[in-house]
Design an enzyme around this catalytic site. Sequence first.
Site, mmCIF file in Angstrom:
data_model
loop_
_atom_site.group_PDB
_atom_site.id
_atom_site.type_symbol
_atom_site.label_atom_id
_atom_site.label_comp_id
_atom_site.label_asym_id
_atom_site.label_seq_id
_atom_site.Cartn_x
_atom_site.Cartn_y
_atom_site.Cartn_z
ATOM 1 N N GLU A 181 0.778 -1.391 -0.025
ATOM 2 C CA GLU A 181 0.083 -0.102 0.031
ATOM 3 C C GLU A 181 0.672 1.173 -0.162
ATOM 4 O OE1 GLU A 181 -4.101 -1.403 2.056
ATOM 5 O OE2 GLU A 181 -2.571 -0.692 3.404
ATOM 6 N N GLU B 62 -13.204 -2.491 12.044
ATOM 7 C CA GLU B 62 -12.950 -1.557 10.715
ATOM 8 C C GLU B 62 -14.116 -2.112 9.688
ATOM 9 O OE1 GLU B 62 -9.993 -0.869 7.198
ATOM 10 O OE2 GLU B 62 -9.173 -2.054 8.837
ATOM 11 N N ASP C 258 -8.266 -8.972 3.944
ATOM 12 C CA ASP C 258 -8.087 -7.662 4.774
ATOM 13 C C ASP C 258 -9.285 -7.833 6.019
ATOM 14 O OD1 ASP C 258 -7.056 -5.507 5.953
ATOM 15 O OD2 ASP C 258 -7.860 -4.059 4.468
#
Length: 724
Positions: A311, A413, A385
């Site tokens: 990332e 999240e 993820d």
Amino acid sequence: MTHTLKLLRLVLFFSLIFPLKLAAEDGYRLWLRYDLLTDQQLLNTYRTQIKGWQLKGESASLQASRQELSLGLSGLLGKQIAEVEIVDDATLVAGTVASSSVIASLDLGEQLSTLADEGFLITNTRYQDKNIIAIAANTDIGVLYGVFHFLKLIQTQHALTHLNIQSTPQIRHRVLNHWDNLDRTVERGYAGFSIWDWHKLPTYEDPRYTDYARANASIGINGTVLTNVNANALVLTPQYLEKAAALANIFRPYGIKVYLTARFSAPVEIGGLQTADPLSPEVQAWWNSKVSEIYEYIPDFGGFLVKANSEGQPGPQNYGRTHADGANMLAEAVAEHEGVVMWRAFVYSEDEPDDRAKQAYNEFKPLDGSFKDNVLIQVKNGAIDFQPREPFHPLFGAMPETPLMMEFQITQEYLGQGTHLVYLAPMYEEVLRADTYAKGEGSTVAKVIDGSLHNYNTSGIAGVANIGTDRNWTGHIFGQANWYAYGRLAWNPQLSSEDIAEEWIGMTFSNNEAAVKTIKSMMLNSHEALVNYMTPLGLHHIMGAGHHYGPGPWVKKMPRADWTSVYYHRADEKGIGFDRSKSGSNAVAQYFPEVAKKYGDPASCPEKYLLWFHHLDWDYQMASGNTLWKEIALHYQKGVDSVRQMQQHWQNVEGKIDAERFAQVKAFLEIQEQEAVWWKDACLSYFQTFSKLPIPEGVEKPEESLEHYQNLSFPFAPGIRPRW
């Protein structure tokens, strides 16, 4: 520390243990609530069993144990329990062979020999013809763990007779990963700002830091990574090392080591070098010097956590080197100090692959055996993820020569963020008990990460923290349960979600039988409920872009295809799902044959992973006899109905717990119900554009148009990743 500051800390500490009756219950005390027991018969029994206690020794850890024992017993039993010099009947004695002559005189050598450094023993025994309770350990920190466990027995109203508890952690490094930034924002944080007040450190030591250490020690967590994996090199400068050292000094008596995130390009950014090539002698010398400097500030520094070549983060591949080259350079620098390097396997290259789920395996499997002994590869529980549900990561079991440590996400999240009640222990347990078949049946993920399957030289587990400045630490009261459950499973991955829930409820809310039963039922069913109203049957990564808040199955305009939702669900007029079988990306081949065979065939693939591994027709017949379209719709509705059932159950505990926390959870459940409906309506409206099929009977019709849901915007959703 000044006398005034010490007094302030003591006053605050006592106020937390003995709050005024008029004070609201705000959740600050977490599960360390030492309130007077309300069962008078049980209270009288405990008072006769513990008339005094003895805990000798002057180390910082033993002093912490003494303070905890004094506060806990006095609070729970409602009177000051004296620390006695002469052991009498009904005395509690805690210590090591070195610190306590009583413990040294007891015949506990064989039992203590099995406990290693951090384990403890709690037993009823005899001393000089007197009945006593002994808390014994090989080290001072083991005594502290034993003290916390003993207080838990009282908090959860266990009998104190016939005790023979022997407990030792099965995993060596039990770490929290804070995704906290130096500006006090928290990436994927939903409980306020970072608790680390860098501006006021090192001079002002917030009493909250001590309470943080107490809470972690009470569940056996022994390490904390202070800063975000998307690292800022400034944390390695003297200005911040001095501040980190102040925190390390507070945490040390509680057995907690400090770790820092190392930005791979730090030699360039703060060192003035022209390169960060791990094979460059000048880069190696820079890191060796930096590590020596860190250990001058923090003598027991735990080591580094590194996110590299993922990332946009810099890493060894920038210089044509491997992950092993980068990790080994840092490992050599910390090795003489007994430090470790935790190197994250969450990687994907700039070149878009056919299936991002395969990348970590493809990059790390060939490197097995090439890492230094003090390197642990930190692997997320699943290959994408932290999705609401993922099959276990194929790397587990695939690297027998390299210690793999688990990375779980505690902060929610992708699981409703700060307002959804989702108890994550069942999800953790599902992964830990998954069978890799690396050495035949029974080769569970838990046995991989505790080191027993491959005889790793060390072991580790990490949890991405959900802690912030909110008064109750985690935003949602039930978010505390996930912090607690992570710690308990880090200590012993074989524990059950149900047992952990019972402990937490008894320590946090009540031991009322009806309340415990009701709350436990809510907790144990909550994760499946969320999966149903968000990502049923193996759907994944269909949330809103960037902020990851709310549904976004239509997301397709992103810099990378594998950041979009359409990349993962692949819905079209024929069907839905990501084909990872032999006819697709063949990601199933990364698993051992027994697992690959099961996942690779729709007929044998568990339905909870079906659309993770297979693209199936809308009219595919499920085991229930329903078509796939109908089954998806019914799962979404079941998720909504489950939340409504949770609301009804919560109403039944009114009056059985405090009004303040009852009201907060009730309000959050209203939000959760509204958002569960939103997820159902938005996803079904979008997928219906492909299936062309009506909403099935028994499923509530969407309240708004698809365009309405697509046009919703959340520019200031909390927890968004900062852009430096």
